[in-house]
Scaffold this active site. Structure first.
Site, PDB file in Angstrom:
ATOM      1  N   SER A 252       0.857  -1.181   0.000  1.00 15.94           N
ATOM      2  CA  SER A 252       0.000   0.000   0.000  1.00 15.94           C
ATOM      3  C   SER A 252       0.898   1.237   0.000  1.00 15.94           C
ATOM      4  O   SER A 252       2.118   1.122   0.032  1.00 15.94           O
ATOM      5  CB  SER A 252      -0.891   0.004   1.238  1.00 15.94           C
ATOM      6  N   LYS A 253       0.257   2.379  -0.003  1.00 15.76           N
ATOM      7  CA  LYS A 253       1.000   3.650  -0.063  1.00 15.76           C
ATOM      8  C   LYS A 253       1.959   3.786   1.110  1.00 15.76           C
ATOM      9  O   LYS A 253       2.977   4.443   1.014  1.00 15.76           O
ATOM     10  CB  LYS A 253       0.012   4.818  -0.018  1.00 15.76           C
ATOM     11  N   ARG A 254       1.585   3.178   2.195  1.00 20.16           N
ATOM     12  CA  ARG A 254       2.389   3.225   3.405  1.00 20.16           C
ATOM     13  C   ARG A 254       3.798   2.666   3.164  1.00 20.16           C
ATOM     14  O   ARG A 254       4.730   2.979   3.878  1.00 20.16           O
ATOM     15  CB  ARG A 254       1.579   2.389   4.387  1.00 20.16           C
TER      16      ARG A 254
END
Ligand code: GLU
Length: 490
Positions: A252-254
């Site tokens: 994910s973007k994380r």
């Protein structure tokens, strides 16, 4: 029927790694089999879809070299290719299902549905639509409609049974129909849900294979039930395993950069990202890892997409990028660097094409990402020299360095050839004349010209800087040395 595949993004953001990989597998499967690659924009969710996102998806796909044969911009026999323009198709098919008794109107409000779910939750029962509108009589329906209720349309699930398919990646997959419920196919605002629109479009667009991420696997039984309700033959399904971040959770973007545009900004070239995306779940023979897009177009096989999740590894991407850059000609590498720097606001017109070729030659294998051009080539790109403090300290400690800078500047000024050979000859001569080893003089010059103790070949550095900048930097170093070394000795 030939191979017809589609990439069907919902335009609510950038094109991310997972979506780009799905697009690529579809594209490659079409190319490897002489098939057709369709792009369909799934924009029925007006609240989340934006034109900006559609543009970003087009740009990223073009940048990666994935040209679509049918879809927005190119047209095709089964258009339009944006779901927001296909309303009549969904309306007609919804009507047909309803008339066949395979779908029914549901008048439940969101308040009623919430209460139903809450009650199910307290009983620890599965959260499922309980079918309360299914048995309404025509009179009851007419009554609700007269009162202004706008119904949604639900698929009428038959009790019991199971839905199974043979997935190209996962093998036999079976769902008990009882885990499903009478799911909505058209919302009360008249717009189709994803599962319904997807089935109508895949059928009408004669899609032969649905290749997508396995986050969609729970949608597949619903879609298969709809195919059956319509009496249509379903496509073949292939659900690729998800992509994990380094910590083992879903990417994910994380986890850092994840959109195609972000990788472009990090100095990744398309060939490397294509190669990297292909390897996130697909392998050729378990050994060979470097492929151009054209090679992938020939070699890709759906059967070799694995069922275990793959882990995203940025170092691997950078390594692949370096490998692809290395395989390019100097001219093309120079073009990549120039274009990259230009998009970052650098004035690239200040130098000739030959200069850029020399620049990338000088960078050699240091160039792993295009950002490295800036990291290692900054001294040549910027007029103002950034002096590394530690490098300068090493110079301050050298007796006579000021004079050496001055003398080297004078010799450079007098060198009309200013070639690698002439510069090397005059530097060696000066070293000999001043009783220094060539390496010592070069070390000093390196700091004065590049601001660091480590740099590419010094004569290439001189040629890249040109006479004027080289002489000026040496004189600046001489002046600074005199000022500072004088002070420290006093
Ligand atoms: N619009 C869906 C998505 O972006 C497409 C899923 C599918 O390929 O069927 O996830």
């Amino acid at each position: 029927m030939g191979v017809r595949v589609r990439f069907a993004p919902s335009p609510s953001g950038y094109l991310h790694v997972g979506g780009a990989r799905t697009a690529l597998y579809n594209y490659l499967y079409a190319r490897a089999n002489g098939g057709t690659f369709v792009l369909r924009i799934e924009d029925t969710d007006a609240a989340r879809s934006t034109d900006e996102s559609v543009r970003a998806i087009f740009d990223s796909m073009r940048w990666l070299g994935m040209t679509w044969d049918e879809g927005p911009g190119v047209g095709g026999p089964f258009g339009p290719y944006s779901q927001s323009e296909r309303r009549v198709h969904y309306d007609a098919h919804a009507k047909a299902l309803r008339e066949a008794g395979r779908a029914y109107p549901c008048y439940c409000t969101s308040v009623e549905l919430d209460a139903m779910r809450e009650e199910q939750a307290t009983r620890k029962a599965p959260l499922r639509y309980d079918g309360r509108c299914r048995g309404l009589s025509d009179a009851q329906r007419a009554e609700r409609e007269a009162a202004g209720a706008k119904p949604a349309l639900r698929y009428a699930l038959a009790p019991g049974g199971e839905t199974a398919w043979d997935d190209v990646v996962r093998g036999a997959v079976t769902f008990q129909n009882d885990v499903l419920d009478d799911f909505v196919i058209v919302r009360s605002d008249g717009l189709p849900t994803y599962n319904f629109a997807c089935v109508v479009d895949d059928h009408e667009m004669q899609i032969s294979h649905v290749i997508r991420g396995d986050d969609h696997i729970s949608n597949t039984p619903r879609q298969l039930l709809l195919y059956a309700a319509f009496g249509w033959a379903p496509p073949i399904f292939a659900h690729a395993a998800m992509i994990l971040g380094a910590d083992g959770s879903r990417l994910s973007k994380r986890h850092g950069a994840s959109s195609v545009e972000a990788f472009r900004d990090l100095g990744i070239i398309p060939a490397a990202l294509d190669n990297f995306l292909a390897l996130l779940g697909w392998a050729y023979d378990g050994t060979r890892e470097i492929f151009t897009l054209a090679e992938l177009e020939e070699l890709f096989k759906l059967e070799r997409v694995g069922r275990t999740p793959s882990t995203f590894n940025m170092e691997k991407l950078e390594w692949l990028n370096g490998q692809h850059l290395k395989r390019e000609s100097e001219e093309s590498r120079a073009r990549y660097v120039r274009e990259f720097l230009s998009t970052r606001g650098e004035d690239v017109s200040a130098h000739t094409e030959e200069w850029w070729v020399l620049f990338v030659r000088m960078l050699g294998e240091r160039l792993k990402t295009l950002v490295d051009a800036k990291t290692y080539g900054r001294f040549a790109l910027e007029d103002k020299l950034e002096m590394d403090a530690e490098a300068w300290t090493s110079v301050i400690e050298r007796p006579g360095a000021g004079d050496r800078f001055e003398e080297l500047a004078a010799r450079l000024e007098g060198d009309n050839e200013f070639s690698l050979a002439s510069l090397e000859a005059l530097t060696r001569e000066l070293a000999a004349a001043s009783g220094l080893k060539a390496g010592e003089l070069i070390g000093l010059a390196r700091v004065a010209l590049t601001g660091r103790k480590i740099s590419p070949g010094i004569f290439e550095v001189m040629v890249l800087l040109g006479k004027e900048r080289s002489v000026a930097r040496l004189r600046e170093a001489a002046a600074r040395w005199r000022a500072e070394a004088g002070v420290s000795r006093a």
